[in-house]
Design a protein around this motif. Structure first.
Motif, mmCIF file in Angstrom:
data_model
loop_
_atom_site.group_PDB
_atom_site.id
_atom_site.type_symbol
_atom_site.label_atom_id
_atom_site.label_comp_id
_atom_site.label_asym_id
_atom_site.label_seq_id
_atom_site.Cartn_x
_atom_site.Cartn_y
_atom_site.Cartn_z
ATOM 1 N N PRO A 237 0.845 -1.200 0.000
ATOM 2 C CA PRO A 237 0.000 0.000 0.000
ATOM 3 C C PRO A 237 0.880 1.250 0.000
ATOM 4 O O PRO A 237 2.008 1.225 0.507
ATOM 5 N N PRO A 238 0.385 2.371 -0.551
ATOM 6 C CA PRO A 238 1.255 3.548 -0.702
ATOM 7 C C PRO A 238 1.826 4.072 0.612
ATOM 8 O O PRO A 238 2.988 4.483 0.657
ATOM 9 N N TYR A 239 1.026 4.067 1.671
ATOM 10 C CA TYR A 239 1.497 4.603 2.960
ATOM 11 C C TYR A 239 1.393 3.515 4.029
ATOM 12 O O TYR A 239 0.572 3.594 4.938
ATOM 13 N N ASN A 240 2.207 2.480 3.918
ATOM 14 C CA ASN A 240 2.032 1.313 4.790
ATOM 15 C C ASN A 240 2.615 1.504 6.191
ATOM 16 O O ASN A 240 2.252 0.783 7.111
ATOM 17 N N ILE A 241 3.529 2.476 6.372
ATOM 18 C CA ILE A 241 4.060 2.792 7.711
ATOM 19 C C ILE A 241 3.627 4.212 8.057
ATOM 20 O O ILE A 241 4.012 5.168 7.379
ATOM 21 N N ASN A 242 2.827 4.356 9.092
ATOM 22 C CA ASN A 242 2.283 5.680 9.403
ATOM 23 C C ASN A 242 3.344 6.632 9.945
ATOM 24 O O ASN A 242 4.423 6.214 10.370
ATOM 25 N N GLU A 243 3.027 7.912 9.933
ATOM 26 C CA GLU A 243 3.993 8.946 10.327
ATOM 27 C C GLU A 243 4.425 8.810 11.781
ATOM 28 O O GLU A 243 5.602 8.942 12.112
ATOM 29 N N ALA A 244 3.457 8.532 12.681
ATOM 30 C CA ALA A 244 3.798 8.403 14.104
ATOM 31 C C ALA A 244 4.786 7.273 14.330
ATOM 32 O O ALA A 244 5.753 7.419 15.098
ATOM 33 N N SER A 245 4.572 6.142 13.670
ATOM 34 C CA SER A 245 5.490 5.006 13.817
ATOM 35 C C SER A 245 6.874 5.349 13.289
ATOM 36 O O SER A 245 7.893 4.969 13.886
ATOM 37 N N GLN A 246 6.949 6.064 12.165
ATOM 38 C CA GLN A 246 8.249 6.440 11.615
ATOM 39 C C GLN A 246 9.006 7.357 12.571
ATOM 40 O O GLN A 246 10.204 7.172 12.817
ATOM 41 N N ILE A 247 8.317 8.342 13.123
ATOM 42 C CA ILE A 247 8.962 9.302 14.041
ATOM 43 C C ILE A 247 9.443 8.593 15.303
ATOM 44 O O ILE A 247 10.585 8.777 15.751
ATOM 45 N N LEU A 248 8.570 7.774 15.893
ATOM 46 C CA LEU A 248 8.925 7.096 17.143
ATOM 47 C C LEU A 248 10.034 6.065 16.931
ATOM 48 O O LEU A 248 10.916 5.905 17.783
ATOM 49 N N ALA A 249 10.009 5.375 15.805
ATOM 50 C CA ALA A 249 11.067 4.398 15.518
ATOM 51 C C ALA A 249 12.417 5.092 15.360
ATOM 52 O O ALA A 249 13.436 4.604 15.864
ATOM 53 N N LEU A 250 12.428 6.221 14.667
ATOM 54 C CA LEU A 250 13.674 6.988 14.529
ATOM 55 C C LEU A 250 14.216 7.402 15.888
ATOM 56 O O LEU A 250 15.421 7.315 16.148
ATOM 57 N N GLU A 251 13.323 7.835 16.753
ATOM 58 C CA GLU A 251 13.732 8.227 18.108
ATOM 59 C C GLU A 251 14.295 7.028 18.870
ATOM 60 O O GLU A 251 15.324 7.123 19.549
ATOM 61 N N ALA A 252 13.641 5.884 18.747
ATOM 62 C CA ALA A 252 14.085 4.677 19.451
ATOM 63 C C ALA A 252 15.455 4.224 18.971
ATOM 64 O O ALA A 252 16.292 3.770 19.770
ATOM 65 N N LEU A 253 15.710 4.341 17.670
ATOM 66 C CA LEU A 253 16.977 3.866 17.105
ATOM 67 C C LEU A 253 18.179 4.691 17.553
ATOM 68 O O LEU A 253 19.325 4.284 17.336
ATOM 69 N N GLU A 254 17.920 5.812 18.191
ATOM 70 C CA GLU A 254 19.007 6.602 18.776
ATOM 71 C C GLU A 254 19.459 6.039 20.117
ATOM 72 O O GLU A 254 20.458 6.485 20.682
ATOM 73 N N ASN A 255 18.707 5.073 20.643
ATOM 74 C CA ASN A 255 18.979 4.540 21.988
ATOM 75 C C ASN A 255 19.520 3.118 21.931
ATOM 76 O O ASN A 255 19.103 2.235 22.685
ATOM 77 N N ILE A 256 20.459 2.892 21.042
ATOM 78 C CA ILE A 256 20.972 1.539 20.816
ATOM 79 C C ILE A 256 21.687 0.992 22.057
ATOM 80 O O ILE A 256 21.640 -0.217 22.321
ATOM 81 N N ASP A 257 22.323 1.856 22.844
ATOM 82 C CA ASP A 257 23.011 1.380 24.057
ATOM 83 C C ASP A 257 22.020 0.801 25.057
ATOM 84 O O ASP A 257 22.287 -0.232 25.686
ATOM 85 N N LYS A 258 20.884 1.471 25.214
ATOM 86 C CA LYS A 258 19.857 0.962 26.132
ATOM 87 C C LYS A 258 19.369 -0.404 25.679
ATOM 88 O O LYS A 258 19.216 -1.335 26.481
ATOM 89 N N VAL A 259 19.125 -0.544 24.385
ATOM 90 C CA VAL A 259 18.631 -1.816 23.842
ATOM 91 C C VAL A 259 19.681 -2.912 24.024
ATOM 92 O O VAL A 259 19.349 -4.039 24.404
ATOM 93 N N ASN A 260 20.941 -2.592 23.768
ATOM 94 C CA ASN A 260 22.004 -3.592 23.952
ATOM 95 C C ASN A 260 22.094 -4.048 25.407
ATOM 96 O O ASN A 260 22.346 -5.226 25.681
ATOM 97 N N ASN A 261 21.880 -3.134 26.334
ATOM 98 C CA ASN A 261 21.881 -3.504 27.760
ATOM 99 C C ASN A 261 20.702 -4.417 28.077
ATOM 100 O O ASN A 261 20.840 -5.373 28.851
ATOM 101 N N TRP A 262 19.550 -4.125 27.483
ATOM 102 C CA TRP A 262 18.384 -5.001 27.686
ATOM 103 C C TRP A 262 18.658 -6.402 27.137
ATOM 104 O O TRP A 262 18.267 -7.393 27.742
ATOM 105 N N ILE A 263 19.318 -6.457 25.988
ATOM 106 C CA ILE A 263 19.631 -7.760 25.385
ATOM 107 C C ILE A 263 20.540 -8.555 26.311
ATOM 108 O O ILE A 263 20.303 -9.749 26.569
ATOM 109 N N LYS A 264 21.586 -7.908 26.835
ATOM 110 C CA LYS A 264 22.505 -8.589 27.761
ATOM 111 C C LYS A 264 21.767 -9.077 29.004
ATOM 112 O O LYS A 264 21.985 -10.204 29.479
#
Length: 351
Positions: A237-264
């Motif tokens: 579909p033309p707009y399959n990822i909504n704007e809110a999800s794109q913005i929030l995902a971009l913000e989350a991807l800045e926190n890779i250290d936090k995610v790596n700690n959660w993985i450990k």
């Protein structure tokens, strides 16, 4: 392995002229946008979402490209990995004619999506060690077999599939091989995205739902050759990822250290939970896991499941799944949640 992808495509997809959205026809910034019939006044929210999102999610793909080391033109983003799975059927499999191979026990959506699209399923069960039955797969392949689905680390068993076996399938199959790596962040195995240049019939699925903690945003990722990604973009579909999800995902991807700690922390808790579960007298086996869950075989799984439900603790009963008889699948929780689970199970053995 280098195959002709165009030969696998359905004829109607070869001829398909994709929908051209307003944001496809005009890319860039402008003071006045009067092309997409949006509400020019804004949104009744603190933030405005009155404009259609980027249909190709280029900012988000650019960030994912930096993290994964994959070019943006080899990345597809979908409404969960389920959208990518569905598109694979619609692009490459003729309803009522073609077939795909799945290797149970495995993720159930492959079969559901195949049924929705009227595609025949060939099941080649994993071995008792939860590895590929290569001879069985080779025997099951015929001229109408278009796709083989392999989940690694596997759901619901938790183990990684032998890498050499997956490469054997990739090297000897003239269709697409889908390696679903939803749980790869919790594994010591390296991702198959590093093999994309070697196998043009490889599609790797990953997700932001598990390690990244974004299940509510529904963002799945497919990595493949640019040729295959172009097909995905043609069908979606033309707009399959909504704007809110794109913005929030971009913000989350800045926190890779936090995610790596959660993985450990998750891996550490997984090992502890494994050890503690094995100490319970009604637990017969806890299978090795490279995921954020454990598959536990017990003498009375349905009773244990119902007992935990009464306490407000929900696990997954997988007893009816092939090769998972008498098994419960237990997600690794926080240290506090895992302690509550273990305390409940220790009390259960006293009943």
């Amino acid at each position: 392995m280098n195959i002709n992808i165009n030969n696998l495509l359905r004829e109607n997809i070869k001829k398909l002229v994709p929908y051209s959205s307003a944001r496809d026809e005009f890319k860039g910034e402008a003071a006045i946008l009067l092309d997409a019939n949006e509400n020019a006044f804004g949104s009744p929210l603190a933030s405005n979402y009155n404009r259609y999102p980027d249909p190709l999610q280029l900012k988000l793909k650019s960030k994912i490209s930096q993290i994964k080391g994959v070019p943006t033109n080899s990345i597809f983003l979908g409404n969960g990995s389920d959208e990518a799975i569905d598109i694979l059927f619609r692009a490459f499999c003729k309803p009522g004619i073609d077939n795909v191979i799945i290797v149970p026990p495995t993720y159930g959506m492959y079969e559901v999506s195949a049924n929705i699209n009227d595609i025949a399923i060939k099941r080649v069960n994993l071995t008792p060690a939860f590895q590929l039955n290569l001879e069985g797969i080779a025997e099951a392949i015929d001229e109408k077999t278009k796709i083989i689905f392999i989940c690694s680390p596997n759901n619901p068993t938790g183990n990684s599939i032998n890498r050499d076996d997956i490469e054997t399938v990739l090297s000897n199959f003239n269709g697409l091989v889908i390696v679903d790596e939803a749980y790869i962040n919790f594994s010591k195995q390296r991702s198959f995205i590093q093999e994309l240049l070697e196998y043009n019939n490889l599609v790797v699925l990953q997700t932001l739902s598990k390690a990244w903690g974004l299940a509510g945003l529904r963002i799945g990722m497919a990595f493949a050759s640019p040729e295959i990604i172009d097909i995905f973009n043609k069908i979606k579909p033309p707009y399959n990822i909504n704007e809110a999800s794109q913005i929030l995902a971009l913000e989350a991807l800045e926190n890779i250290d936090k995610v790596n700690n959660w993985i450990k922390e998750t891996v550490k808790e997984r090992e502890l939970l494994d050890k503690m579960l094995l100490a319970l007298p009604f637990v017969q086996q806890v299978y090795p896991s490279d995921a954020n869950f454990l598959l536990m075989k017990a003498s009375n799984p349905k009773d244990i499941y119902n007992y935990l439900v009464e306490l407000g603790i929900i696990v997954r009963d997988r007893s009816s799944v092939i090769l998972c008889e008498n098994c419960l699948r237990i997600t690794v929780g926080t240290p506090e949640e895992n302690k509550e689970l273990l305390a409940a199970l220790q009390n259960y053995q006293k009943i």
